[in-house]
Each structure stands twice: as structure tokens, then as C-alpha cells.
Scaffold this motif. Structure first.
Motif, PDB file in Angstrom:
ATOM      1  N   PRO A 113      -5.360  47.938 -39.888  1.00  0.00           N
ATOM      2  CA  PRO A 113      -6.289  47.258 -40.814  1.00  0.00           C
ATOM      3  C   PRO A 113      -6.489  45.790 -40.417  1.00  0.00           C
ATOM      4  CG  PRO A 113      -4.132  47.508 -41.827  1.00  0.00           C
ATOM      5  CD  PRO A 113      -4.062  48.230 -40.525  1.00  0.00           C
ATOM      6  N   PHE A 114      -7.712  45.300 -40.650  1.00  0.00           N
ATOM      7  CA  PHE A 114      -8.030  43.895 -40.360  1.00  0.00           C
ATOM      8  C   PHE A 114      -8.812  43.320 -41.556  1.00  0.00           C
ATOM      9  CE2 PHE A 114     -10.981  40.652 -38.795  1.00  0.00           C
ATOM     10  CZ  PHE A 114     -10.112  39.779 -38.184  1.00  0.00           C
ATOM     11  N   ARG A 115      -8.260  42.286 -42.162  1.00  0.00           N
ATOM     12  CA  ARG A 115      -8.889  41.624 -43.318  1.00  0.00           C
ATOM     13  C   ARG A 115      -8.748  40.116 -43.154  1.00  0.00           C
ATOM     14  NH1 ARG A 115      -6.422  46.191 -45.364  1.00  0.00           N
ATOM     15  NH2 ARG A 115      -7.782  47.577 -46.582  1.00  0.00           N
ATOM     16  N   ASP A 116      -9.761  39.382 -43.667  1.00  0.00           N
ATOM     17  CA  ASP A 116      -9.683  37.903 -43.661  1.00  0.00           C
ATOM     18  C   ASP A 116     -10.136  37.371 -45.016  1.00  0.00           C
ATOM     19  OD1 ASP A 116     -12.396  38.266 -43.623  1.00  0.00           O
ATOM     20  OD2 ASP A 116     -12.747  37.317 -41.692  1.00  0.00           O
ATOM     21  N   ASP A 117     -10.176  36.051 -45.099  1.00  0.00           N
ATOM     22  CA  ASP A 117     -10.485  35.410 -46.374  1.00  0.00           C
ATOM     23  C   ASP A 117     -11.962  35.364 -46.684  1.00  0.00           C
ATOM     24  OD1 ASP A 117      -7.788  34.980 -46.624  1.00  0.00           O
ATOM     25  OD2 ASP A 117      -7.854  32.949 -45.741  1.00  0.00           O
ATOM     26  N   VAL A 118     -12.806  35.679 -45.716  1.00  0.00           N
ATOM     27  CA  VAL A 118     -14.252  35.585 -45.944  1.00  0.00           C
ATOM     28  C   VAL A 118     -14.862  36.931 -46.273  1.00  0.00           C
ATOM     29  CG1 VAL A 118     -14.480  33.526 -44.509  1.00  0.00           C
ATOM     30  CG2 VAL A 118     -14.714  35.811 -43.488  1.00  0.00           C
ATOM     31  N   GLY A 119     -13.993  37.970 -46.386  1.00  0.00           N
ATOM     32  CA  GLY A 119     -14.522  39.249 -46.844  1.00  0.00           C
ATOM     33  C   GLY A 119     -14.565  40.356 -45.821  1.00  0.00           C
ATOM     34  N   LEU A 120     -14.106  40.105 -44.618  1.00  0.00           N
ATOM     35  CA  LEU A 120     -14.078  41.187 -43.629  1.00  0.00           C
ATOM     36  C   LEU A 120     -12.972  42.173 -43.998  1.00  0.00           C
ATOM     37  CD1 LEU A 120     -14.587  39.377 -40.208  1.00  0.00           C
ATOM     38  CD2 LEU A 120     -16.256  40.671 -41.537  1.00  0.00           C
ATOM     39  N   ASP A 121     -13.334  43.470 -43.994  1.00  0.00           N
ATOM     40  CA  ASP A 121     -12.378  44.533 -44.318  1.00  0.00           C
ATOM     41  C   ASP A 121     -12.644  45.699 -43.362  1.00  0.00           C
ATOM     42  OD1 ASP A 121     -10.547  46.236 -45.390  1.00  0.00           O
ATOM     43  OD2 ASP A 121     -11.569  46.494 -47.326  1.00  0.00           O
ATOM     44  N   TRP A 122     -11.976  45.629 -42.219  1.00  0.00           N
ATOM     45  CA  TRP A 122     -12.222  46.596 -41.151  1.00  0.00           C
ATOM     46  C   TRP A 122     -10.956  47.411 -40.872  1.00  0.00           C
ATOM     47  CZ3 TRP A 122     -14.842  42.867 -37.108  1.00  0.00           C
ATOM     48  CH2 TRP A 122     -16.111  42.516 -37.572  1.00  0.00           C
ATOM     49  N   LEU A 123     -11.194  48.586 -40.240  1.00  0.00           N
ATOM     50  CA  LEU A 123     -10.111  49.401 -39.706  1.00  0.00           C
ATOM     51  C   LEU A 123     -10.351  49.566 -38.200  1.00  0.00           C
ATOM     52  CD1 LEU A 123      -9.659  52.282 -42.322  1.00  0.00           C
ATOM     53  CD2 LEU A 123      -8.206  50.280 -41.993  1.00  0.00           C
ATOM     54  N   ILE A 124      -9.382  49.127 -37.435  1.00  0.00           N
ATOM     55  CA  ILE A 124      -9.458  49.271 -35.971  1.00  0.00           C
ATOM     56  C   ILE A 124      -8.704  50.550 -35.597  1.00  0.00           C
ATOM     57  CG2 ILE A 124      -8.940  48.221 -33.735  1.00  0.00           C
ATOM     58  CD1 ILE A 124      -8.897  45.502 -35.172  1.00  0.00           C
ATOM     59  N   VAL A 125      -9.391  51.465 -34.958  1.00  0.00           N
ATOM     60  CA  VAL A 125      -8.829  52.785 -34.647  1.00  0.00           C
ATOM     61  C   VAL A 125      -8.833  52.982 -33.123  1.00  0.00           C
ATOM     62  CG1 VAL A 125      -8.995  55.275 -35.004  1.00  0.00           C
ATOM     63  CG2 VAL A 125      -9.686  53.684 -36.842  1.00  0.00           C
ATOM     64  N   VAL A 126      -7.689  53.423 -32.612  1.00  0.00           N
ATOM     65  CA  VAL A 126      -7.571  53.751 -31.181  1.00  0.00           C
ATOM     66  C   VAL A 126      -7.091  55.204 -31.088  1.00  0.00           C
ATOM     67  CG1 VAL A 126      -6.456  53.225 -28.985  1.00  0.00           C
ATOM     68  CG2 VAL A 126      -7.053  51.368 -30.579  1.00  0.00           C
ATOM     69  N   VAL A 127      -7.809  56.007 -30.325  1.00  0.00           N
ATOM     70  CA  VAL A 127      -7.470  57.425 -30.161  1.00  0.00           C
ATOM     71  C   VAL A 127      -7.299  57.711 -28.661  1.00  0.00           C
ATOM     72  CG1 VAL A 127      -8.116  59.793 -30.666  1.00  0.00           C
ATOM     73  CG2 VAL A 127      -8.862  57.954 -32.185  1.00  0.00           C
ATOM     74  N   VAL A 128      -6.147  58.340 -28.311  1.00  0.00           N
ATOM     75  CA  VAL A 128      -5.859  58.679 -26.907  1.00  0.00           C
ATOM     76  C   VAL A 128      -5.478  60.158 -26.850  1.00  0.00           C
ATOM     77  CG1 VAL A 128      -4.432  58.229 -24.887  1.00  0.00           C
ATOM     78  CG2 VAL A 128      -5.094  56.345 -26.408  1.00  0.00           C
ATOM     79  N   PRO A 129      -6.172  60.983 -26.057  1.00  0.00           N
ATOM     80  CA  PRO A 129      -5.774  62.397 -25.907  1.00  0.00           C
ATOM     81  C   PRO A 129      -4.433  62.524 -25.165  1.00  0.00           C
ATOM     82  CG  PRO A 129      -8.058  62.051 -25.237  1.00  0.00           C
ATOM     83  CD  PRO A 129      -7.441  60.703 -25.362  1.00  0.00           C
ATOM     84  N   GLU A 130      -3.744  63.582 -25.509  1.00  0.00           N
ATOM     85  CA  GLU A 130      -2.443  63.819 -24.850  1.00  0.00           C
ATOM     86  C   GLU A 130      -2.605  64.038 -23.355  1.00  0.00           C
ATOM     87  OE1 GLU A 130       1.453  66.700 -25.536  1.00  0.00           O
ATOM     88  OE2 GLU A 130      -0.561  67.493 -25.862  1.00  0.00           O
ATOM     89  N   GLN A 131      -3.722  64.623 -22.945  1.00  0.00           N
ATOM     90  CA  GLN A 131      -3.902  64.922 -21.524  1.00  0.00           C
ATOM     91  C   GLN A 131      -3.911  63.662 -20.674  1.00  0.00           C
ATOM     92  OE1 GLN A 131      -7.686  66.812 -20.996  1.00  0.00           O
ATOM     93  NE2 GLN A 131      -8.867  65.091 -21.765  1.00  0.00           N
ATOM     94  N   ASP A 132      -4.286  62.488 -21.299  1.00  0.00           N
ATOM     95  CA  ASP A 132      -4.229  61.262 -20.527  1.00  0.00           C
ATOM     96  C   ASP A 132      -2.785  60.872 -20.213  1.00  0.00           C
ATOM     97  OD1 ASP A 132      -6.922  61.273 -20.716  1.00  0.00           O
ATOM     98  OD2 ASP A 132      -7.099  59.567 -22.079  1.00  0.00           O
ATOM     99  N   PHE A 133      -1.857  61.112 -21.171  1.00  0.00           N
ATOM    100  CA  PHE A 133      -0.437  60.875 -20.872  1.00  0.00           C
ATOM    101  C   PHE A 133       0.078  61.900 -19.863  1.00  0.00           C
ATOM    102  CE2 PHE A 133      -0.992  59.084 -25.128  1.00  0.00           C
ATOM    103  CZ  PHE A 133      -0.453  57.818 -24.951  1.00  0.00           C
ATOM    104  N   MET A 134      -0.343  63.156 -20.087  1.00  0.00           N
ATOM    105  CA  MET A 134       0.123  64.213 -19.207  1.00  0.00           C
ATOM    106  C   MET A 134      -0.393  64.045 -17.785  1.00  0.00           C
ATOM    107  SD  MET A 134       2.153  65.927 -20.987  1.00  0.00           S
ATOM    108  CE  MET A 134       2.442  67.229 -19.812  1.00  0.00           C
ATOM    109  N   ALA A 135      -1.545  63.391 -17.642  1.00  0.00           N
ATOM    110  CA  ALA A 135      -2.058  63.165 -16.292  1.00  0.00           C
ATOM    111  C   ALA A 135      -1.079  62.331 -15.475  1.00  0.00           C
ATOM    112  CB  ALA A 135      -3.421  62.479 -16.363  1.00  0.00           C
TER     113      ALA A 135
END
Length: 338
Positions: A113-135
Motif C-alpha cells: 500500500p502507498f498513501r500520502d498526506d495529499v490524498g494518494l491511496d494506491w496499491l503497488i502490486v508485483v506478480v512473478v510466475p513460478e516458472q521464472d524462478f524455475m528457469a
């Protein structure tokens, strides 16, 4: 504002959200990994895969909801987060790490989660498939297999070299043994660099020398025996010549007077063949009244080891008797017995 608090002017700054997408795109996440930002309404703010966080509808930009995005990974990730937080993503206050499956492949998700005092309310999402680790793991496995193959090839090569190094002197021993078996006795093996084989080489050379010496001795004994046999044959010829042409009757008898040898002269003296007398005794051919003289008296002399003479009559094959004067001489063995 000036020092008196009077408004002087207004400073404005425009920040383009597309630049955020450029930043996310430039991030080295993984081969198939993605990162996106969504606001508290569920609208996509920026994405590492979408060229723009909006679509044009009637020449006007329209924001895109993450749960309905055309990108399957963004859509599946947003739907998973809604289920994970029971539809209230505004309650996300702490970072979280999750796993879910898409098309039967496991996906690793992290939300920040990312929030500040001026009203920003964001969610930063990172998705990595398992096959990238398995590679990476597969690459490591391939490298490991390659290293194992290289190590096996090196070990095999060293094994072949060592085997050849060991087998070469062994082959020399085998060839030398075959040569000895074929009669080539004078074999000598060169020294070996292996201690165990060196002992074998020394033993083999010693054995080969002994065999050669024994064969030489046997050959010499054979030559001596052939010479002796030649002399015996020569003497046998001479003895036969003498026996066949002598006018006297010569015989060889056992202790009990059994005939063991009768000279051929018995045929023209008494008319018998030598074989007729073999196995018989002296008394079988002597005139009955002369038996005490030639048999009993003569036998006592033989047993005492003394030579004796006797005169008696022997039966001719035609039935008449012929007078004989016999000289009996005993023959002694190595122990002095008759």
C-alpha cells in the motif's frame, strides 16, 4: 505570497501517469513478471505491460479497471486480491505476499500500500510466475548436469589412460607367457612403474629363468639318455650277436631256478625254442636221478653266494638225454643280496 501575505502568483506542475508506466516497464522484474499500480477505486494508475493506463472511447480517454483489464495476469491478480480481502481493498494497510494459480501455474504476488498526506491511496502490486524462478533453477540444473558430464568424461578419460597404463605391462606378461608356452623360453620383461606389477615382473622373470634352466637340464638329460640308450642298444646288438652264435647254453634263473632268459643256442643243442623253457624250472628238464645233484646241491650254493659246477643230463626234444657241465654264478644287487 510576499512578506505581507499577499498572493503573488500560482506555480503549477503536471505529472504524467504514463511516465510511471515507463518507470515500471524499465524495471527488471523477471521474464514474465509484471508490476502495476491501482487506486482505491480499482482503476489502473500505471502498468509495466500496458502502453497506457486508459483506453480511448469516442476520442476521450477512459480509465481501466484492473479487474476487467485485457491483461490476464493483471485481471487475475486483482480478482485474487478482492477475494483475499473480501472485496475491501481499502483495508490493506500492511504489505502482503500471496500465491495463486493462473492456467495451472503458480504465481507469486506481493502487494504494497502507498498513501500520502495529499490524498494518494494506491496499491503497488508485483506478480512473478513460478516458472521464472524455475528457469534459474533449470539453468542451474543444466549447468550441473553439464559439469557432471564433463567430470564423467574427464574421469572416463583418466580411467582409460590409467587402464592402458596398467594393462600395457599386463599384456607384456601375457605375451611373454604365450611365448614360453610356444617354446620361446628366453623371455625377459622390462621394469614396471607400478610397485605391484614390478613384483609380478620380478617373479615372472625369475620363473622364466628357472623354466629355461630346467628345460636346458632336461634337454641335457635327454641327450645323455639318448647316448646311454644308443650304447645300450649297441651292447644289446652285440649281446644278441654273441648269444645267437655261441655254442654254449646261457641262461638266467631266479632264486627258485625258474628260467628268466634262455639263449637261442638251446634250439640246436636240445631242439627247444627259448620260449619253451621260460617260466619252467631246471628240475623239469634234468634226468630224474641227476635231480639231487643239480637242483638241491646247486641251489644251496646259489643262496650262499658261491659259484658252483655240476654235471648232469638234460632231456632233448627228441627224447634222449645230453650231458652238460654247468657253471653257476650268482648275481648280486646293490644291497649284496642274490
Amino acid at each position: 505570497y510576499d512578506a505581507d501575505g499577499q498572493l503573488i502568483g500560482v506555480l503549477g506542475n503536471n505529472f504524467f501517469l504514463s511516465r510511471m508506466s515507463d518507470v515500471l516497464t524499465a524495471m527488471d522484474i523477471s521474464d514474465h513478471g509484471q508490476a502495476f499500480i491501482r487506486d482505491h477505486k480499482g482503476l489502473i494508475v500505471a502498468s509495466s505491460t500496458l502502453p497506457d493506463p486508459f483506453v480511448m472511447v469516442k476520442n476521450r480517454p477512459q480509465p481501466i479497471y484492473s479487474v476487467t483489464s485485457q491483461d490476464p495476469l493483471i485481471r487475475a491478480s486483482s480478482q485474487f486480491l478482492l477475494r483475499q480481502y473480501n472485496g475491501y481493498l481499502a483495508d490493506v494497510r500492511q504489505p502482503g505476499q500471496f500465491e495463486f494459480h493462473l492456467d495451472q501455474q503458480r504465481q507469486f504476488l506481493e502487494v504494497q500500500p502507498f498513501r500520502d498526506d495529499v490524498g494518494l491511496d494506491w496499491l503497488i502490486v508485483v506478480v512473478v510466475p513460478e516458472q521464472d524462478f524455475m528457469a534459474t533453477i533449470e539453468d542451474s540444473r543444466r549447468y550441473t548436469a553439464l559439469l557432471c558430464l564433463m567430470a564423467f568424461a574427464i574421469a572416463l578419460g583418466l580411467g582409460l589412460v590409467t587402464s592402458h597404463w596398467i594393462a600395457q605391462p599386463m599384456a607384456g606378461v601375457r605375451r611373454a607367457a604365450q611365448a614360453i608356452a610356444q617354446g620361446e623360453l628366453h623371455q625377459h620383461l622390462p621394469p614396471s612403474r607400478l610397485n605391484e606389477l614390478e613384483d609380478l615382473v620380478i617373479t615372472f622373470n625369475t620363473m622364466a629363468e628357472r623354466i629355461a634352466t630346467m628345460v636346458q637340464d632336461l634337454q641335457q638329460s635327454k641327450a645323455d639318455l639318448e647316448v646311454a640308450n644308443g650304447e645300450i642298444q649297441q651292447q644289446s646288438v652285440l649281446f644278441r650277436l654273441m648269444a645267437e652264435n655261441m655254442t654254449d647254453l646261457g641262461c638266467l634263473q631266479a632264486i627258485d631256478s625258474t628260467y628268466l632268459y634262455v639263449s637261442p643256442s638251446v634250439e640246436w643243442i636240445l631242439g627247444y625254442q627259448p620260449t619253451d623253457w621260460l617260466g619252467t624250472k631246471l628240475c623239469d628238464w634234468v634226468y630224474p636221478s641227476d635231480v639231487p645233484t643239480c637242483c638241491q646241491t646247486g641251489q644251496s650254493s646259489w643262496l650262499s653266494g658261491e659259484s658252483s659246477k655240476a654235471a648232469y643230463r638234460m632231456r632233448h626234444k627228441l627224447g634222449h638225454y645230453v650231458w652238460f657241465e654247468t657253471l653257476v654264478r650268482p648275481i648280486f644287487d646293490d644291497n649284496g643280496a642274490v
